[in-house]
Design a protein around this motif. Structure first.
Motif, PDB file in Angstrom:
ATOM      1  N   ILE A 289       0.864  -1.178   0.000  1.00 17.25           N
ATOM      2  CA  ILE A 289       0.000   0.000   0.000  1.00 17.25           C
ATOM      3  C   ILE A 289       0.900   1.227   0.000  1.00 17.25           C
ATOM      4  N   LEU A 290       0.678   2.107  -0.961  1.00 11.08           N
ATOM      5  CA  LEU A 290       1.471   3.322  -1.108  1.00 11.08           C
ATOM      6  C   LEU A 290       0.689   4.510  -0.558  1.00 11.08           C
ATOM      7  N   ASP A 291       1.325   5.274   0.322  1.00 14.76           N
ATOM      8  CA  ASP A 291       0.733   6.484   0.886  1.00 14.76           C
ATOM      9  C   ASP A 291       1.734   7.616   0.668  1.00 14.76           C
ATOM     10  N   GLU A 292       1.339   8.623  -0.117  1.00 15.15           N
ATOM     11  CA  GLU A 292       2.298   9.671  -0.463  1.00 15.15           C
ATOM     12  C   GLU A 292       1.625  11.037  -0.492  1.00 15.15           C
ATOM     13  N   THR A 293       2.419  12.052  -0.196  1.00 17.97           N
ATOM     14  CA  THR A 293       1.995  13.443  -0.335  1.00 17.97           C
ATOM     15  C   THR A 293       3.113  14.223  -1.016  1.00 17.97           C
ATOM     16  N   THR A 294       2.712  15.179  -1.840  1.00 22.26           N
ATOM     17  CA  THR A 294       3.668  16.041  -2.527  1.00 22.26           C
ATOM     18  C   THR A 294       3.225  17.489  -2.371  1.00 22.26           C
ATOM     19  N   ASN A 295       4.124  18.341  -1.919  1.00 26.25           N
ATOM     20  CA  ASN A 295       3.885  19.779  -1.835  1.00 26.25           C
ATOM     21  C   ASN A 295       4.874  20.479  -2.753  1.00 26.25           C
ATOM     22  N   GLY A 296       4.338  21.159  -3.750  1.00 18.40           N
ATOM     23  CA  GLY A 296       5.194  21.854  -4.706  1.00 18.40           C
ATOM     24  C   GLY A 296       4.910  23.343  -4.725  1.00 18.40           C
ATOM     25  N   TYR A 297       5.924  24.122  -4.984  1.00 15.77           N
ATOM     26  CA  TYR A 297       5.751  25.567  -5.030  1.00 15.77           C
ATOM     27  C   TYR A 297       6.827  26.157  -5.950  1.00 15.77           C
ATOM     28  N   GLY A 298       6.511  27.318  -6.491  1.00 14.35           N
ATOM     29  CA  GLY A 298       7.483  27.898  -7.400  1.00 14.35           C
ATOM     30  C   GLY A 298       7.100  29.273  -7.893  1.00 14.35           C
ATOM     31  N   LEU A 299       7.932  29.773  -8.775  1.00 11.95           N
ATOM     32  CA  LEU A 299       7.760  31.099  -9.364  1.00 11.95           C
ATOM     33  C   LEU A 299       8.163  31.036 -10.831  1.00 11.95           C
ATOM     34  N   ARG A 300       7.389  31.739 -11.654  1.00 16.27           N
ATOM     35  CA  ARG A 300       7.722  31.867 -13.067  1.00 16.27           C
ATOM     36  C   ARG A 300       7.529  33.324 -13.474  1.00 16.27           C
ATOM     37  N   THR A 301       8.547  33.903 -14.077  1.00 14.98           N
ATOM     38  CA  THR A 301       8.443  35.263 -14.581  1.00 14.98           C
ATOM     39  C   THR A 301       8.964  35.309 -16.005  1.00 14.98           C
ATOM     40  N   GLN A 302       8.247  36.041 -16.849  1.00 18.35           N
ATOM     41  CA  GLN A 302       8.625  36.121 -18.264  1.00 18.35           C
ATOM     42  C   GLN A 302       8.438  37.553 -18.760  1.00 18.35           C
ATOM     43  N   PHE A 303       9.458  38.050 -19.434  1.00 21.63           N
ATOM     44  CA  PHE A 303       9.424  39.369 -20.050  1.00 21.63           C
ATOM     45  C   PHE A 303       9.335  39.207 -21.564  1.00 21.63           C
ATOM     46  N   LYS A 304       8.481  40.020 -22.176  1.00 23.65           N
ATOM     47  CA  LYS A 304       8.371  40.064 -23.634  1.00 23.65           C
ATOM     48  C   LYS A 304       8.512  41.508 -24.077  1.00 23.65           C
ATOM     49  N   SER A 330       5.390   6.486   1.935  1.00 17.24           N
ATOM     50  CA  SER A 330       5.571   5.305   2.775  1.00 17.24           C
ATOM     51  C   SER A 330       4.866   4.131   2.103  1.00 17.24           C
ATOM     52  N   THR A 331       5.357   2.940   2.368  1.00 16.00           N
ATOM     53  CA  THR A 331       4.684   1.734   1.908  1.00 16.00           C
ATOM     54  C   THR A 331       4.397   0.837   3.107  1.00 16.00           C
ATOM     55  N   PHE A 332       3.294   0.093   2.981  1.00 16.45           N
ATOM     56  CA  PHE A 332       2.848  -0.789   4.056  1.00 16.45           C
ATOM     57  C   PHE A 332       2.492  -2.157   3.475  1.00 16.45           C
ATOM     58  N   GLU A 333       2.530  -3.139   4.319  1.00 17.16           N
ATOM     59  CA  GLU A 333       2.045  -4.446   3.918  1.00 17.16           C
ATOM     60  C   GLU A 333       0.564  -4.349   3.541  1.00 17.16           C
ATOM     61  N   LYS A 354      11.595  10.354   2.070  1.00 16.95           N
ATOM     62  CA  LYS A 354      11.350  11.754   1.738  1.00 16.95           C
ATOM     63  C   LYS A 354      12.349  12.169   0.665  1.00 16.95           C
ATOM     64  N   GLU A 355      11.871  12.952  -0.298  1.00 16.80           N
ATOM     65  CA  GLU A 355      12.776  13.481  -1.314  1.00 16.80           C
ATOM     66  C   GLU A 355      12.426  14.937  -1.577  1.00 16.80           C
ATOM     67  N   ASN A 356      13.448  15.783  -1.567  1.00 14.02           N
ATOM     68  CA  ASN A 356      13.314  17.181  -1.970  1.00 14.02           C
ATOM     69  C   ASN A 356      13.871  17.318  -3.375  1.00 14.02           C
ATOM     70  N   ARG A 357      13.062  17.917  -4.256  1.00 17.61           N
ATOM     71  CA  ARG A 357      13.471  18.037  -5.653  1.00 17.61           C
ATOM     72  C   ARG A 357      13.371  19.496  -6.074  1.00 17.61           C
ATOM     73  N   SER A 358      14.343  19.955  -6.811  1.00 22.44           N
ATOM     74  CA  SER A 358      14.322  21.353  -7.251  1.00 22.44           C
ATOM     75  C   SER A 358      14.811  21.448  -8.684  1.00 22.44           C
ATOM     76  N   GLN A 359      14.186  22.389  -9.401  1.00 25.49           N
ATOM     77  CA  GLN A 359      14.590  22.662 -10.784  1.00 25.49           C
ATOM     78  C   GLN A 359      14.654  24.163 -11.009  1.00 25.49           C
ATOM     79  N   PHE A 360      15.649  24.552 -11.770  1.00 25.59           N
ATOM     80  CA  PHE A 360      15.776  25.934 -12.227  1.00 25.59           C
ATOM     81  C   PHE A 360      15.820  25.919 -13.747  1.00 25.59           C
ATOM     82  N   ASN A 361      14.947  26.696 -14.368  1.00 25.88           N
ATOM     83  CA  ASN A 361      14.954  26.854 -15.816  1.00 25.88           C
ATOM     84  C   ASN A 361      15.086  28.330 -16.158  1.00 25.88           C
ATOM     85  N   GLY A 362      16.110  28.672 -16.890  1.00 27.77           N
ATOM     86  CA  GLY A 362      16.262  30.015 -17.428  1.00 27.77           C
ATOM     87  C   GLY A 362      16.123  29.960 -18.929  1.00 27.77           C
ATOM     88  N   PHE A 363      15.550  30.991 -19.551  1.00 29.41           N
ATOM     89  CA  PHE A 363      15.308  30.934 -20.999  1.00 29.41           C
ATOM     90  C   PHE A 363      15.333  32.334 -21.599  1.00 29.41           C
TER      91      PHE A 363
END
Length: 671
Positions: A289-304, A330-333, A354-363
């Motif tokens: 049995i898989l029990d998981e939660t994900t909290n994500g947050y971020g910022l995106r800004t673009q100039f034209k 977490s996993t359970f029987e 637990k895993e912390n993941r981060s990405q940076f994209n510049g363009f």
């Protein structure tokens, strides 16, 4: 007065735009809107996106979809990765690269736009491409209530209720959707509720503040894949262990975002968004049995902006996108075998992580017109990805915590457009893309971070054209491409729920895509719109050695070589419309050795609609449809390189739904 254009004849075309609604600059993209949505049942997006050449969705169930674009993503066992997904400009792909398009209600969308391959510099330059979902927005200055009720086979009930209001400064769209169905297979019941709020407020002549809230709560029982014998004998049956465990997944998903659009000067605009996502996922499976939660947050800004260079207007864009998420699982029987046939029962904890993941994209992109016919665009994107994995259960030498930081990767993109007629355009593109390994692929068999796993990278070469003839009635889009992918990531199954990743070789993706539409008016009262899209996928392993076996030269697993999607719509000024669509999918290799393939199949769908503006304020639209008219027996999705456990035959097949029916009634009232 707001008529919703319900009595007009709509030009229903699959549009491939050289300067698309959300895409930046001159990069071509495929675009489908609400009129194309009406070809099919509002139950799911699969049939709609499959109309786009080069895009193929394998759908095992309403909650199990794998999107492939030009063969990229075909080897992912479950779900969609290597493709970026955006909802109203907000990235909703998680930190490991997975996207869940099934979390969004088709009836809440105004359009779907697809950039195929790594050409989308401003959207991450992923190898597969990017899908941009745009929610419904009211355009008339009015207050309107709308309800669309759908019913159908297998106790399908779907209702979408909306309130739309737009005034001088405020625009608001509030929607509530409910969907439930028993499904045609055992243990495939599905129930979903969702609320969407999409609003904006003009702060002044030059700025606008927007708020987006989307909440989905659904429970989907899982029938899973079955072997060939079961598939041919009785495709309605569920996999034995999943039926015994009464396996399912329950998801609560929240997306919130605030955006500020500001016209800084006459030549410069900026849009900045901050966003938050939350996923609460619980999935009882036969093996655990898989029990998981994900909290994500971020910022995106673009100039034209733009400026004059050599007496010509030169356009540019630049920006950054930062995303972080915290993934806890977490996993359970699963003690379903000792639960008196009552299904899953949670037992002893097996793992906690637990895993912390981060990405940076510049363009940045720079578009320069050399003359009235010849335009060039140069783009560049930079990505930096980090993973920090922690084992919260084990201690001492058994603890497998670790970190992985990939080197920054530079992703250039170069496009040339040549306009050789008023409505004739040719383009050439060279672009570089990448894909990150998923969590499972970063771990070695013993559970520790694999320091040798590398990102997939690839170069895309593409030539195409966008042509219009006969006073724009005939529209032809053609593209040929070759994408060479190195360090191909392979998810190797080592147990019923255990996968490890490795870089196993190189692939070559060659293809031809053709989209043809024709608008023919018999009279001012009748409009006939035939269309056809064709995808030829010549995708092969170049250097691929797995378990000592060389698969070089074999066709890429999980990709049909030929796909045809065609259709015809007849509209009558009185409000009647008839839509017929046909799809052909050739056989799909199921193993890397090409020893087994799924059978090719053909599908025919039909729906008939009638719409009428009853008064200035009140409009209605009714529709009935038949999906899979010929009752074709086919696999709507497949699991490649399926393993066998307990002496059972490998389970490759997810059966497609047999002939089924639906009807809907839409009522709209404007104040």
């Amino acid at each position: 007065m707001a008529t919703d254009s319900i009595t007009n004849l709509d030009e229903v075309v699959l549009n491939q735009s050289a300067k698309a609604t959300q895409a930046n600059g001159i990069i071509p993209s495929a675009f489908i809107g609400t009129q194309i949505f009406k070809y099919f049942s509002p139950l799911e997006m699969t049939s709609h996106l499959n109309q786009i050449s080069g895009v193929y969705i394998l759908s095992g169930a309403l909650n199990t979809n794998r999107i492939t674009i030009r063969g990229v993503g075909s080897r992912t066992p479950y779900g969609t990765d290597k493709i970026r997904l955006y909802y109203n400009g907000i990235p909703v792909t998680n930190g490991s690269g997975f996207s869940t398009i099934e979390a969004y209600d088709l009836e809440n969308l105004n359009s779907i736009e697809v950039i195929k391959g790594p050409k989308g510099t401003a959207f991450g330059s992923n190898l597969g491409g990017v899908i941009l979902l745009k929610p419904q927005e009211t355009v008339d200055k009015t207050t309107a209530f709308q309800n669309n009720f759908t019913f159908g086979s297998y106790r399908l009930l779907k209702n979408n209720l909306s309130l739309a209001h737009i005034a001088d400064k405020l625009s608001l769209e509030l929607r509530y959707g409910h969907l439930e169905t028993d499904g045609f297979r055992e243990n495939s019941q599905y129930k979903r509720d969702g609320v969407l709020l999409n609003s904006s407020y003009k702060l002044g002549d030059n700025s606008k503040l927007s708020l987006l809230l989307n909440y989905i709560d659904y429970t989907a029982h899982i029938a899973s894949s079955i072997n060939l014998g079961a598939f041919n004998e009785d495709p309605t049956q569920a996999a034995f262990t999943w039926k015994s465990a009464k396996g399912y997944e329950a998801n609560k998903y929240t997306l919130g975002g605030i955006s500020l659009s500001n016209k800084i000067t006459q030549q410069l605009n900026n849009t900045t968004s901050v966003f938050y996502t939350h996923l609460d996922h619980y999935e009882p499976r036969p093996f655990n049995i898989l029990d998981e939660t994900t909290n994500g947050y971020g910022l995106r800004t673009q100039f034209k902006g733009n400026f004059y260079f050599n007496k010509r207007i030169t356009n540019y864009t630049f920006g950054v996108e930062v995303y972080k998420d915290d993934y806890n699982w977490s996993t359970f029987e699963n003690l379903y075998e000792d639960n008196n046939d009552k299904g899953s029962l949670e037992g002893t904890v097996l793992s906690r992580n637990k895993e912390n993941r981060s990405q940076f994209n510049g363009f940045a992109t720079f578009t320069y017109p050399f003359n009235n016919h010849f335009t060039a665009q140069l783009g560049i994107a930079i990505n930096k990805t980090k993973y920090n994995y922690r084992d919260l259960l084990k201690t001492g030498t058994e603890n497998t915590s670790g970190k992985r930081s990939f080197d920054a990767i530079v992703l250039p993109n170069f496009q040339l457009n040549y306009q050789f007629g008023i409505h004739q355009l040719a383009y050439a593109n060279i672009s570089r893309g990448y894909s990150n390994p998923s969590l499972e692929e970063t771990l070695a068999p013993e559970g520790v971070i694999n320091p040798d796993i590398a990102q997939e990278t690839g170069m895309n070469y593409e030539l195409g054209s966008k042509l219009k003839f006969l006073n724009n009635k005939l529209r032809l889009n053609v593209a040929v491409y070759q994408m060479n992918i190195k360090n191909m990531l392979v998810a190797q199954r080592i147990g019923e729920d255990q996968y490890i990743g490795k870089n196993a070789g190189n692939t070559k993706h060659q293809g031809l895509e053709v989209d043809l539409n024709y608008l023919y008016r018999f009279t001012s009262n009748f409009l006939l719109t035939p269309f056809i899209s064709y995808s030829h996928s010549n995708h092969k392993f170049m250097e691929f050695i797995d378990d000592g076996i060389d698969y070089g030269g074999n066709p890429l697993t999980g990709v049909p070589k030929h796909r045809i999607n065609s259709g015809m719509q007849l509209q009558w000024q009185k409000g009647l419309s008839v839509n017929a669509t046909y799809a052909h999918v050739s056989n799909i290799p199921l193993t890397d050795g090409n020893t087994i393939s799924s059978a090719s199949y053909n599908l025919l769908n039909l729906n008939i609609g009638y719409k009428k503006q009853i008064s200035d304020a009140f409009a209605m639209e009714a529709k009935v449809g038949i999906q899979n008219m010929t009752n074709t027996h086919y696999a709507q999705s497949v699991l490649i390189n399926a393993s066998s456990f307990g002496g059972q035959a490998p389970r490759y097949y997810y059966p497609g739904m047999p002939r089924n029916y639906y009807g809907s009634l839409r009522l709209r009232y404007c104040l």
